[in-house]
Design a protein around this motif. Structure first.
Motif, short mmCIF file in Angstrom:
data_model
loop_
_atom_site.label_atom_id
_atom_site.label_comp_id
_atom_site.label_asym_id
_atom_site.label_seq_id
_atom_site.Cartn_x
_atom_site.Cartn_y
_atom_site.Cartn_z
N GLU A 294 80.13 1.53 91.72
CA GLU A 294 78.83 1.63 92.05
C GLU A 294 78.23 2.86 92.44
OE1 GLU A 294 74.57 -1.07 92.83
OE2 GLU A 294 76.63 -1.64 93.63
N LEU A 295 77.87 3.44 91.51
CA LEU A 295 77.27 4.81 92.35
C LEU A 295 76.08 4.96 92.83
CD1 LEU A 295 79.56 5.90 91.25
CD2 LEU A 295 78.98 8.30 89.94
N ARG A 296 75.12 5.04 93.96
CA ARG A 296 73.94 5.90 94.43
C ARG A 296 74.32 6.74 94.87
NH1 ARG A 296 75.29 0.05 98.64
NH2 ARG A 296 75.99 -1.39 96.01
N ASP A 297 72.66 7.12 95.13
CA ASP A 297 72.01 8.10 96.04
C ASP A 297 72.30 8.18 97.79
OD1 ASP A 297 71.11 10.24 96.38
OD2 ASP A 297 70.10 10.76 94.47
N ILE A 298 72.58 9.34 98.10
CA ILE A 298 72.99 9.26 99.86
C ILE A 298 71.65 9.23 100.47
CG2 ILE A 298 73.11 11.58 100.10
CD1 ILE A 298 75.01 8.26 102.01
N ARG A 299 70.92 9.86 99.60
CA ARG A 299 69.87 9.42 100.29
C ARG A 299 68.35 8.51 99.66
NH1 ARG A 299 67.83 14.88 95.95
NH2 ARG A 299 68.76 13.24 94.88
N ALA A 300 68.75 7.67 98.81
CA ALA A 300 67.93 6.70 99.19
C ALA A 300 69.16 5.07 98.76
CB ALA A 300 67.23 6.26 97.46
N PRO A 301 69.88 5.44 99.94
CA PRO A 301 70.87 3.69 99.55
C PRO A 301 70.40 2.26 99.22
CG PRO A 301 70.41 4.47 102.02
CD PRO A 301 69.48 5.46 101.60
N LEU A 302 68.96 2.61 100.01
CA LEU A 302 68.22 1.91 99.38
C LEU A 302 68.01 1.28 97.86
CD1 LEU A 302 67.21 -0.14 102.75
CD2 LEU A 302 68.69 -1.46 101.71
N PRO B 268 73.75 16.80 104.81
CA PRO B 268 75.08 16.88 105.68
C PRO B 268 74.88 16.99 107.20
CG PRO B 268 73.63 19.19 105.23
CD PRO B 268 72.99 17.94 104.27
N GLY B 269 76.05 16.47 107.42
CA GLY B 269 75.73 16.61 108.67
C GLY B 269 75.36 15.45 109.65
N ASN B 270 74.89 14.61 108.59
CA ASN B 270 73.86 13.46 109.68
C ASN B 270 74.69 12.65 109.99
OD1 ASN B 270 71.73 11.31 110.62
ND2 ASN B 270 70.42 12.67 109.01
N LYS B 271 75.48 12.44 111.49
CA LYS B 271 76.48 11.82 111.27
C LYS B 271 75.90 10.38 111.50
CE LYS B 271 80.17 14.87 112.95
NZ LYS B 271 81.18 15.35 114.32
N PRO B 272 74.80 10.16 112.13
CA PRO B 272 74.31 9.11 113.00
C PRO B 272 73.87 7.98 111.24
CG PRO B 272 73.02 10.25 114.34
CD PRO B 272 73.92 11.45 113.06
N TYR B 273 73.60 8.38 110.60
CA TYR B 273 73.14 7.89 109.42
C TYR B 273 74.68 7.75 108.40
CZ TYR B 273 71.61 7.25 104.01
OH TYR B 273 71.67 7.31 103.44
N ILE B 274 75.40 8.17 108.20
CA ILE B 274 76.62 7.75 108.46
C ILE B 274 77.31 6.62 108.95
CG2 ILE B 274 78.90 8.62 107.23
CD1 ILE B 274 76.54 9.71 106.18
N GLY B 275 77.15 6.66 110.05
CA GLY B 275 77.33 5.39 111.14
C GLY B 275 76.39 4.20 110.80
N LYS B 276 75.58 4.48 110.54
CA LYS B 276 74.31 3.62 110.05
C LYS B 276 75.00 2.78 108.59
CE LYS B 276 70.55 2.79 111.17
NZ LYS B 276 68.99 2.69 111.21
N LEU B 277 75.76 3.45 107.29
CA LEU B 277 75.66 3.02 106.68
C LEU B 277 77.17 2.09 106.64
CD1 LEU B 277 75.59 6.28 103.94
CD2 LEU B 277 74.20 3.80 104.28
N HIS C 63 77.96 -1.19 105.69
CA HIS C 63 78.95 -1.45 104.40
C HIS C 63 80.01 -2.84 105.38
CE1 HIS C 63 77.25 0.02 100.37
NE2 HIS C 63 76.83 1.24 101.75
N GLU C 64 79.59 -2.33 106.65
CA GLU C 64 81.37 -3.65 107.12
C GLU C 64 80.27 -5.33 106.97
OE1 GLU C 64 81.92 -1.67 111.36
OE2 GLU C 64 83.08 -0.63 110.10
N GLU C 65 79.37 -5.45 107.39
CA GLU C 65 78.45 -6.31 107.78
C GLU C 65 78.33 -7.47 105.99
OE1 GLU C 65 74.63 -7.29 109.20
OE2 GLU C 65 74.28 -4.89 108.47
#
Length: 367
Positions: free
Chosen positions: A57-65, A95-104, A108-110
């Motif tokens: 399933e593809l999603r846009d990284i700017r709008a994960p919801l 690019p380079g948004n580590k806090p955001y990637i960490g939140k994702l 997904h781990e949930e």
């Protein structure tokens, strides 16, 4: 759904006298772009699912919801035992948004989901996805899983999130491995507007049998599927509009521009270095008409055309802006798992009977 993001105030503009909006108005607009051909595609999905080894399933990284489609969760029920991989596209625009990637990652781990980020036109990124497919195929075959029909992956997602582009990129890599010098034709139609692919395509081979595997790998391209109105809301529709996942004329361009302004002021990504809109650093504003006047190149340009040009620029090339305001909330203010469960509850059981006729000519249809 009305989102109050007052908790994000600590990251707001460095202009102390300016206060951004913490809530966005509920403009009158359609809440869905769900069409008859999408109902037909969903029926096909369910028939094909028992033949599939993976759903991508593809999603846009700017709008994960906004680009998460709960319909796919309902169709891919656990009894099918099909692996699901979430692919966030357009990673070059975040690019380079580590806090955001960490939140994702936490989100997904949930839910016990696997995800990757890629740029569908980047060869290295696409090869990494191909390696995942090859590894899953290898593991299945190692456990005695020879597949006469090959290893098959269904490519799904909202409209215009990069499905056909990804398939073409994977196919190009396969083509270049054994057909050097021959002209290659795209196998999946692409375009900048939502709804280019309107039917489920034939299987597309991306690997051949070799000494390591007897299973060939095939992909199935599918049309973008929107969500029914009963699981959508204003934020989701505006997020989809900014991603280009609904038709350009469905949501008023002034509404889209105002929502983009709302998100920009909340996120304050300029940090005093780069202007997000004229005057955003020294004289930020919540007035979209003021911004549109600043953006106008000449007096002959009207507000609507200026709004279209500005939002299109950010849709295609703008970097760093998140289109879903819930992402800005802390974990104790927003639960991804609860959000998904709430979406599933609102969706209920899918019913296709007579839906195509009801949808015809009515973009506001809620079912």
């Amino acid at each position: 759904m009305h989102i109050n993001v007052r908790g994000t105030r600590k990251i707001i503009s460095n202009v102390s006298s300016f206060t951004p909006r913490y809530e966005f108005p509920k403009y009158s607009m359609p809440l869905t772009d769900f069409k008859g051909h999408q109902v037909k595609a969903l029926k096909t999905f369910e028939k094909l699912l028992p033949q599939m080894n993976m759903i991508i399933e593809l999603r846009d990284i700017r709008a994960p919801l906004s680009t998460r489609n709960v319909v796919f969760d309902r169709i891919a029920r656990k009894e099918h035992d099909v692996m699901k991989l979430v692919v966030y596209t357009r990673k070059d625009l975040m690019p380079g948004n580590k806090p955001y990637i960490g939140k994702l990652k936490n989100w997904h781990e949930e839910l016990g989901e696997k995800f990757i980020l890629l740029d569908c036109r980047n060869k290295t990124d696409v090869r990494n996805l191909l390696k995942i497919l090859e590894w899953q195929n290898y593991e299945l075959e190692t456990n005695g899983g020879y597949l006469p029909m090959g290893y098959r992956a269904l490519i799904t997602g909202m409209p215009n999130v990069g499905k056909s582009t990804l398939i073409n990129s994977l196919r190009t890599i396969f083509h270049n491995q054994g057909n050097m010098g021959r002209k290659f034709k795209k196998v999946a139609k692409t375009g900048a507007e939502a709804g280019v692919t309107r039917a489920t395509s034939e299987v597309i081979r991306v690997t051949s049998r070799n000494t390591e595997s007897r299973n060939e790998i095939y992909l199935i391209d599918t049309p973008g599927i929107g969500v029914p109105g009963r699981v959508s809301d204003h934020n989701r529709m505006l997020g989809l509009a900014l991603c280009g996942s609904v038709k350009n004329n469905l949501v008023d361009p002034i509404f889209q521009a105002d929502y983009l302004l709302y998100l920009m002021n909340l996120q304050n990504l300029n940090d005093g270095r780069t202007e997000l809109y004229p005057g955003s650093t020294n004289s930020p504003t919540n007035d979209i008409y003021d911004v549109l006047r600043r953006l106008q190149v000449n007096k002959s340009q009207n507000e609507k055309s200026t709004a279209i040009e500005w939002t299109n620029k950010w849709r295609l090339h703008g970097k760093g802006i998140i289109f879903d305001p819930e992402v800005l909330l802390n974990n104790d203010e927003f639960s991804y798992k609860n959000y998904v469960n709430d979406q599933l509850e609102k969706l209920g059981d899918l019913s296709y009977e007579g839906l195509s006729n009801k949808l015809k000519g009515n973009p506001n249809q809620v079912f």
